[in-house]
Scaffold this motif. Structure first.
Motif, PDB file in Angstrom:
ATOM      1  N   GLN A  11       0.822  -1.201   0.000  1.00  0.00           N
ATOM      2  CA  GLN A  11       0.000   0.000   0.000  1.00  0.00           C
ATOM      3  C   GLN A  11       0.865   1.262   0.000  1.00  0.00           C
ATOM      4  OE1 GLN A  11      -3.255   0.313  -0.382  1.00  0.00           O
ATOM      5  NE2 GLN A  11      -3.125   2.564  -0.200  1.00  0.00           N
ATOM      6  N   LEU A  12       1.924   1.258   0.825  1.00  0.00           N
ATOM      7  CA  LEU A  12       2.821   2.404   0.869  1.00  0.00           C
ATOM      8  C   LEU A  12       3.497   2.637  -0.481  1.00  0.00           C
ATOM      9  CD1 LEU A  12       4.541   1.910   4.344  1.00  0.00           C
ATOM     10  CD2 LEU A  12       3.023   3.790   3.685  1.00  0.00           C
ATOM     11  N   ILE A  13       3.910   1.544  -1.123  1.00  0.00           N
ATOM     12  CA  ILE A  13       4.560   1.656  -2.432  1.00  0.00           C
ATOM     13  C   ILE A  13       3.604   2.240  -3.455  1.00  0.00           C
ATOM     14  CG2 ILE A  13       5.513   0.331  -4.350  1.00  0.00           C
ATOM     15  CD1 ILE A  13       6.754  -1.550  -2.286  1.00  0.00           C
ATOM     16  N   ALA A  14       2.352   1.775  -3.432  1.00  0.00           N
ATOM     17  CA  ALA A  14       1.351   2.266  -4.385  1.00  0.00           C
ATOM     18  C   ALA A  14       1.114   3.760  -4.207  1.00  0.00           C
ATOM     19  CB  ALA A  14       0.046   1.490  -4.209  1.00  0.00           C
ATOM     20  N   GLU A  15       1.023   4.208  -2.953  1.00  0.00           N
ATOM     21  CA  GLU A  15       0.806   5.627  -2.676  1.00  0.00           C
ATOM     22  C   GLU A  15       2.013   6.457  -3.124  1.00  0.00           C
ATOM     23  OE1 GLU A  15       0.001   5.848   1.468  1.00  0.00           O
ATOM     24  OE2 GLU A  15      -1.940   4.809   1.323  1.00  0.00           O
ATOM     25  N   TYR A  16       3.203   5.935  -2.860  1.00  0.00           N
ATOM     26  CA  TYR A  16       4.429   6.643  -3.252  1.00  0.00           C
ATOM     27  C   TYR A  16       4.529   6.723  -4.771  1.00  0.00           C
ATOM     28  CZ  TYR A  16       9.407   7.830  -3.460  1.00  0.00           C
ATOM     29  OH  TYR A  16      10.605   8.445  -3.704  1.00  0.00           O
ATOM     30  N   ASP A  17       4.195   5.635  -5.457  1.00  0.00           N
ATOM     31  CA  ASP A  17       4.254   5.600  -6.911  1.00  0.00           C
ATOM     32  C   ASP A  17       3.286   6.617  -7.512  1.00  0.00           C
ATOM     33  OD1 ASP A  17       5.226   4.320  -9.395  1.00  0.00           O
ATOM     34  OD2 ASP A  17       3.133   3.677  -9.604  1.00  0.00           O
ATOM     35  N   GLN A  18       2.102   6.718  -6.930  1.00  0.00           N
ATOM     36  CA  GLN A  18       1.115   7.681  -7.410  1.00  0.00           C
ATOM     37  C   GLN A  18       1.619   9.110  -7.216  1.00  0.00           C
ATOM     38  OE1 GLN A  18      -2.736   7.207  -5.615  1.00  0.00           O
ATOM     39  NE2 GLN A  18      -3.753   8.646  -6.986  1.00  0.00           N
ATOM     40  N   ALA A  19       2.245   9.354  -6.088  1.00  0.00           N
ATOM     41  CA  ALA A  19       2.784  10.690  -5.816  1.00  0.00           C
ATOM     42  C   ALA A  19       3.908  11.050  -6.778  1.00  0.00           C
ATOM     43  CB  ALA A  19       3.274  10.767  -4.378  1.00  0.00           C
ATOM     44  N   MET A  20       4.719  10.062  -7.172  1.00  0.00           N
ATOM     45  CA  MET A  20       5.842  10.318  -8.075  1.00  0.00           C
ATOM     46  C   MET A  20       5.403  10.503  -9.519  1.00  0.00           C
ATOM     47  SD  MET A  20       8.456  10.500  -6.161  1.00  0.00           S
ATOM     48  CE  MET A  20       9.739  10.521  -7.415  1.00  0.00           C
ATOM     49  N   ALA A  21       4.169  10.085  -9.859  1.00  0.00           N
ATOM     50  CA  ALA A  21       3.708  10.142 -11.245  1.00  0.00           C
ATOM     51  C   ALA A  21       3.710  11.575 -11.778  1.00  0.00           C
ATOM     52  CB  ALA A  21       2.312   9.527 -11.352  1.00  0.00           C
ATOM     53  N   GLN A  29      10.076   5.752 -12.705  1.00  0.00           N
ATOM     54  CA  GLN A  29      10.826   4.506 -12.905  1.00  0.00           C
ATOM     55  C   GLN A  29      12.003   4.420 -11.935  1.00  0.00           C
ATOM     56  OE1 GLN A  29      11.866   3.971 -17.074  1.00  0.00           O
ATOM     57  NE2 GLN A  29       9.857   4.788 -17.711  1.00  0.00           N
ATOM     58  N   THR A  30      12.663   5.567 -11.723  1.00  0.00           N
ATOM     59  CA  THR A  30      13.788   5.588 -10.792  1.00  0.00           C
ATOM     60  C   THR A  30      13.336   5.216  -9.386  1.00  0.00           C
ATOM     61  OG1 THR A  30      14.902   7.311 -12.085  1.00  0.00           O
ATOM     62  CG2 THR A  30      15.604   7.023  -9.813  1.00  0.00           C
ATOM     63  N   SER A  31      12.192   5.752  -8.972  1.00  0.00           N
ATOM     64  CA  SER A  31      11.703   5.453  -7.628  1.00  0.00           C
ATOM     65  C   SER A  31      11.382   3.967  -7.472  1.00  0.00           C
ATOM     66  CB  SER A  31      10.466   6.303  -7.323  1.00  0.00           C
ATOM     67  OG  SER A  31       9.359   5.919  -8.116  1.00  0.00           O
ATOM     68  N   LYS A  32      10.819   3.356  -8.521  1.00  0.00           N
ATOM     69  CA  LYS A  32      10.532   1.921  -8.463  1.00  0.00           C
ATOM     70  C   LYS A  32      11.822   1.117  -8.286  1.00  0.00           C
ATOM     71  CE  LYS A  32       6.195   1.056 -10.950  1.00  0.00           C
ATOM     72  NZ  LYS A  32       5.624   2.404 -11.084  1.00  0.00           N
ATOM     73  N   GLY A  33      12.847   1.497  -9.051  1.00  0.00           N
ATOM     74  CA  GLY A  33      14.119   0.791  -8.936  1.00  0.00           C
ATOM     75  C   GLY A  33      14.734   0.942  -7.557  1.00  0.00           C
ATOM     76  N   ASN A  34      14.700   2.160  -7.014  1.00  0.00           N
ATOM     77  CA  ASN A  34      15.274   2.396  -5.690  1.00  0.00           C
ATOM     78  C   ASN A  34      14.545   1.622  -4.605  1.00  0.00           C
ATOM     79  OD1 ASN A  34      17.246   4.122  -6.676  1.00  0.00           O
ATOM     80  ND2 ASN A  34      15.995   5.963  -6.386  1.00  0.00           N
TER      81      ASN A  34
END
Length: 500
Positions: A11-21, A29-34
């Motif tokens: 859930q935290l990853i999903a929220e962070y990914d949405q914020a980075m969009a 993509q960088t955030s996913k890799g990190n």
């Protein structure tokens, strides 16, 4: 992170990914890799981490993020290693066998990973493959600091089962096999000699005639843990390159604690000539190399970085030639060295100095940092650390040095050091039976070494034993402001404690 549930992390990853969009595809993509790398480094739920790393790798399509994809590949290997270490002791034979196979392949790439070595040893012990288990446990015990790293990792895991140290298990297996403990110390020494430089590339061919040799100078200390990587890496250079291509000299320092292989000439060259700040320090033909600090697991990377630099320098033509000859007659070392080609240097000739080193080929001494064998130890700089300057257009040196006097002067230096520091060295290795005389020309303005040459000298029948002198006793660490230095560059990995 370790106490979180996978659903929470997801859930935290999903929220962070949405914020980075909002910042665009590349940063997303960088955030996913990190995140994938963080999951691997923290050893969070291996199944979850593997799945996320695969997703992140697939999501990274930006061509500029190739390095990040490589880091994800390394992260995946780390996760698989953690899984294999868990499964290698499983009662499920098929699962344990597959884990053993993976760890065996991992060992080829990372020969000094203590957790991997321990996992393999445990598997062999459980399979009643006693000889194989003894060999693996002996690596953990005899190679520098591996058992200490393993013990540290166990101490950090509060829920880990209590285990015997590899040294205790090795002694138990050895006695069960042989009925006694005799011979174990010799076996550990043999294991050290066989395994510590096994990663080095095969010897190279000869360099073209007239090219520069590479003088590799290492300033190290037997009490310096992050010096181990440089000590072993430079030893690997000596396996790969003959002394007609690369000559390694080691100057020991009392950093961070007392070192019985230190002498005043080596201290002067480090402190006054190179203005050294900490150990380890490596120079190739007078040029400092960054990022040589590290432990045994770092040594293959340090070696590869040094090897790349050495190969570049071996392609350089020499402007001067150095001749050197030496022999021992009635206990006296007679040497002569001379330089030709000074006329090719022009105005630079006034700045060059000839330096001649007496180095001991090998000293068997179990250092506090776990290094058992020390090669090409600088014992004296003939004519002093300042070297010899040209005279009437010529540059040469001729000396006769009684080896008994050399040995006495080294011993006297150590005694004075003991008195000044209030310590006793448990051992003072001063055999001086197998020596090299190394001569080199150096520009004192730029510190560039223009050319080097060396000759082996046998000082009679050696009485040196292959047995290792233990480093135990009353020697205490010296209080000093000079600390072990971690050096960084793009060539080799950062000095760090290995973690599995």
């Amino acid at each position: 992170l370790q106490d979180a549930e996978p659903d929470e992390i997801e859930q935290l990853i999903a929220e962070y990914d949405q914020a980075m969009a909002m910042w665009g595809p590349r940063l997303q993509q960088t955030s996913k890799g990190n995140i994938g790398i963080i999951l691997a480094q923290t050893k969070f739920n291996s199944e979850f981490a593997l799945k996320f790393v695969a997703t992140a790798d697939k999501a990274i399509t930006d061509e500029s993020l190739k390095e990040l994809k490589e880091q994800l590949k390394t992260a995946r290997e780390g996760i698989l290693t953690v899984q294999a270490l868990k499964y290698v002791e499983s009662d499920d034979a098929d699962r344990a066998d597959k884990a053993f196979g993976y760890l065996s392949r991992s060992r080829t790439k990372n020969p000094f990973d203590p957790a991997v070595l321990y996992g393999l040893a445990r598997y062999q012990e459980k399979a009643k493959q006693t000889d194989e288990a003894i060999a693996l446990y002996a690596e953990l015990v005899s190679l520098p600091m591996l058992e200490a790293f393993l013990q540290r990792d166990w101490a950090q895991k509060s829920n880990a089962p209590k285990r015997d140290l590899p040294s205790a298990t090795l002694a138990k297996l050895w006695e069960a096999k042989h009925g006694k403990t005799e011979g174990l110390d010799e076996f550990k020494d043999e294991t050290y000699r066989k395994r510590v430089l096994a990663f080095a590339d095969k010897p190279s061919g000869e360099a073209p005639a007239g090219n520069k040799l590479v003088l590799c100078e290492l300033f190290t200390g037997s009490s310096c843990p992050p010096c181990v990587g440089a000590d072993i890496a430079t030893g690997a250079l000596e396996v790969t390159y003959p002394k007609t291509q690369v000559i390694v000299l080691r100057y020991h320092q009392h950093i961070p604690g007392p070192d019985p292989l230190t002498n005043s000439d080596g201290e002067d060259r480090f402190t006054n000539y190179y203005r050294g700040q900490g150990t380890p320090t490596v120079l190739l033909n007078g040029a400092p190399v960054n990022n040589v600090g590290g432990y045994l697991p770092n040594s293959p990377d340090i070696y590869r970085g040094l090897k790349n630099l050495v190969n570049q320098q071996l392609e350089t033509k020499a402007t001067v030639n150095v001749g050197v000859n030496a022999r021992v007659v009635d206990g006296t070392l007679q040497l002569v060295a001379n330089v030709t080609g000074l006329d090719q240097l022009g105005d630079e000739a006034k700045d060059v100095r000839l330096r001649v080193i007496i180095a001991e080929d090998e000293v068997h001494f179990l250092a506090r940092n776990g290094v058992r064998s020390h090669e090409m130890i600088v014992r004296r700089m003939v004519g002093g650390p300042g070297g010899v300057e040209p005279k009437d257009g010529k540059l040469s040196i001729k000396e006769s040095i009684p080896l008994a006097d050399l040995r006495a002067s080294l011993d006297d230096y150590l005694k004075k050091y003991e008195e000044s520091e209030g310590i006793d060295f448990p051992a003072k290795p001063l055999d001086l039976k197998r020596l090299h005389v190394v001569a080199f020309v150096q520009n004192d303005e730029s510190h560039e070494v223009l050319q080097t040459n060396a000759i082996a000298v046998t000082a009679g029948n050696s009485t040196a034993s292959n047995a290792v002198t233990p480093a135990s006793g009353k020697a205490a660490a010296k209080k000093t402001d000079r600390k072990s230095t971690r050096l960084n560059s793009s060539h080799v990995s950062e000095s760090r404690m290995p973690s599995s």
